[in-house]
Enzyme design. Structure first.
Site, PDB file in Angstrom:
ATOM      1  N   ASP A 218       0.773  -1.246   0.000  1.00 27.06           N
ATOM      2  CA  ASP A 218       0.000   0.000   0.000  1.00 27.06           C
ATOM      3  C   ASP A 218       0.806   1.299   0.000  1.00 27.06           C
ATOM      4  O   ASP A 218       0.562   2.173  -0.809  1.00 27.06           O
ATOM      5  CB  ASP A 218      -0.960   0.015   1.195  1.00 27.06           C
ATOM      6  CG  ASP A 218      -1.900  -1.172   1.188  1.00 27.06           C
ATOM      7  OD1 ASP A 218      -1.642  -2.139   0.450  1.00 27.06           O
ATOM      8  OD2 ASP A 218      -2.899  -1.146   1.929  1.00 27.06           O
TER       9      ASP A 218
ATOM     10  N   GLU B  91       1.038  -9.100  11.637  1.00 27.68           N
ATOM     11  CA  GLU B  91       0.839  -8.728  10.232  1.00 27.68           C
ATOM     12  C   GLU B  91       2.204  -8.507   9.560  1.00 27.68           C
ATOM     13  O   GLU B  91       2.446  -8.960   8.449  1.00 27.68           O
ATOM     14  CB  GLU B  91       0.000  -7.445  10.164  1.00 27.68           C
ATOM     15  CG  GLU B  91      -0.410  -7.053   8.752  1.00 27.68           C
ATOM     16  CD  GLU B  91      -1.274  -5.796   8.723  1.00 27.68           C
ATOM     17  OE1 GLU B  91      -1.444  -5.153   9.782  1.00 27.68           O
ATOM     18  OE2 GLU B  91      -1.773  -5.453   7.634  1.00 27.68           O
TER      19      GLU B  91
HETATM   20  C1  GLC Z   1      -3.120  -4.355   3.647  1.00 30.35           C
HETATM   21  C2  GLC Z   1      -1.967  -4.910   2.813  1.00 30.35           C
HETATM   22  C3  GLC Z   1      -2.519  -5.760   1.692  1.00 30.35           C
HETATM   23  C4  GLC Z   1      -3.423  -6.841   2.263  1.00 30.35           C
HETATM   24  C5  GLC Z   1      -4.496  -6.267   3.192  1.00 30.35           C
HETATM   25  C6  GLC Z   1      -5.227  -7.340   3.982  1.00 30.35           C
HETATM   26  O1  GLC Z   1      -3.918  -3.493   2.906  1.00 30.35           O
HETATM   27  O2  GLC Z   1      -1.152  -3.896   2.333  1.00 30.35           O
HETATM   28  O3  GLC Z   1      -1.477  -6.319   0.945  1.00 30.35           O
HETATM   29  O4  GLC Z   1      -4.012  -7.577   1.265  1.00 30.35           O
HETATM   30  O5  GLC Z   1      -3.903  -5.411   4.138  1.00 30.35           O
HETATM   31  O6  GLC Z   1      -4.345  -8.123   4.721  1.00 30.35           O
END
Ligand code: GLC
Length: 427
Positions: free
Chosen positions: A169, A398
């Site tokens: 992101d 995460e």
């Molecule tokens: C964030 C991450 C993305 C992922 C999402 C859900 O937005 O950057 O890659 O898919 O979270 O985990």
């Protein structure tokens, strides 16, 4: 540091997380609170983890995602199965007009790779033949959509038109091109992510304003994919994203060949080979890695991120894979845990902020897979060891600070758990 956890213990914890985040046996949310819906590439990679617990459930995960494929072939990045106001931007912001709401952009197309792996592991291939043929067709349509709508000049590589599509992101890769995205006129909003996670670990407000501007701009064009690429001030060719697409094209083609779906096989081999050739244009000798390209200017972007190293997930030339292995060693030498998502030597590196430095297990997994395929096991062993050590010391987070191993972002994270099951496979 605590005593290292045994593989059996890690497996049990990983399974517990998958089960806890399972919704109705149909899809898995990434984590409670922060991400309460189905995410595209999370689901595909999570299916790999499900294979160790319940093979049928693994197929179901992908089938559920593809039930929400758009008629033009696009597979959205989020499916909003159940209302939940703990996440922003929710369905009302996207307004894509679907009966089960979805977002209007996509995510890295890792499904082709995952399908083949699932098929290789399945106990009785004949029993699932029909099921897999439907999925092969659906993934083929998604690939066709990419080359039709995201590579309008037929250059062989596709652009992302929103940073969220890359799945990375707030990467430093987007900073420069993002300057071109205005923020005037966006509707007032309240972020929800910073209520669930430390705001020092998340994207900034200035970035969020631009994410939102793009969403509102695409929405004003009725989510018509024949217009969006051209209309977007943000068009970036990401080597990591394209490597995933190329690898998925190859894997889908090989699978289709086995299933005697010859048209699908030929088409996907052709896309994959053309993509591999075009990827060479993103190689930078001075940086010893691939770089992103700003499609609006044609220039390579000066940002040494993990996106350029993830290219090894595709079957690139051996000398390129070797160079990437060296780069990984170099940037990891400055950290306690490999692989940082950005080069720590860059002043913009930020050890705790999301995609601007932290370690992500899914990236470690795909890079490790590519290095193994290129017979560069020596480099890959450290990646697996570091990944498992991180879990042992900091839990199933995460993402992690590569210098200290501190857990960041959301906790009890699904795809982290799935990747642990994958890494433990050979232990
Ligand atoms: C964030 C991450 C993305 C992922 C999402 C859900 O937005 O950057 O890659 O898919 O979270 O985990």
């Amino acid at each position: 540091m605590e005593e290292a956890m045994k593989p059996a213990e890690l497996r049990e914890l990983a399974a517990e997380i998958l089960n806890e985040n399972d919704r109705e046996g149909r899809y898995t949310i990434p984590t409670k609170g922060l991400y309460p819906f189905q995410w595209n590439w999370d689901s595909c990679l999570t299916a790999l983890g499900w294979t160790y617990l319940d093979e049928d459930r693994a197929w179901r995960e992908i089938e559920t995602l593809f039930e929400h494929q758009w008629s033009d072939g696009m597979v959205p990045h989020i499916v909003f199965h159940e209302p939940d106001d703990g996440y922003f931007p929710g369905p009302e912001v996207w307004s894509t007009g679907r009966s089960v709401p979805t977002s209007g952009i996509t995510q890295p197309p890792v499904a082709g790779f995952v399908l083949r792996r699932l098929y290789q592991r399945c106990a009785d291939p004949e029993e699932i033949e029909e099921r897999i043929e439907d999925l092969v067709d659906a993934v083929d349509r998604w690939h066709a959509w990419f080359f039709e709508t995201r590579d309008p000049q037929g250059e062989g590589l596709v652009s992302i038109i929103h940073p969220w599509e890359a799945g990375r992101d707030n990467s430093i890769d987007w900073d420069e091109a993002f300057e071109r995205v205005p923020t005037e006129g966006i509707t007032d909003y309240v972020r929800r992510d910073t209520e669930h996670a430390n705001s020092a670990h998340r994207p900034t407000k200035a970035q969020y304003d631009r994410y939102l501007w793009l969403v509102e701009h695409f929405r004003s064009l009725g989510w018509d994919n024949s217009k969006l690429h051209e209309a977007s001030p943000f068009q970036v060719v990401d080597p990591g994203f394209n490597a995933i697409l190329i690898r998925s094209c190859f894997d889908l083609a090989a699978l289709a060949e086995e299933l005697e779906m010859d048209d699908v096989a030929q088409r996907n081999y052709a896309w994959a080979r053309r993509g591999l050739d075009a990827l060479e244009n993103l190689w930078s000798d001075p940086h010893r890695q691939y770089l992103c390209q700003d499609r609006t200017t044609g220039q390579l972007i000066e940002s040494t991120s993990i996106g350029g190293l993830l290219a090894v997930f595709a079957p690139i030339r051996h000398i390129r894979a070797q160079a990437i292995a060296q780069r990984i060693e170099q940037i990891s030498a400055e950290c306690r845990f490999s692989i940082p998502s950005h080069d720590p030597a860059d002043v913009r590196f930020d050890a705790k902020r999301y995609w601007r430095g932290p370690v992500w297990l899914i990236i470690n997994y795909m890079i490790n897979d590519g290095l193994e395929a290129a017979d560069l096991e020596e480099s890959s062993t450290k990646i697996v060891d570091d990944s498992l050590e991180l879990i042992g010391s900091s839990g199933f987070a995460e993402y992690y600070d590569p210098k200290t191993g501190e857990a960041c972002g959301g906790g009890r994270f699904t795809w982290t758990a799935a990747m642990v099951l994958e890494f433990l496979q050979d232990q």
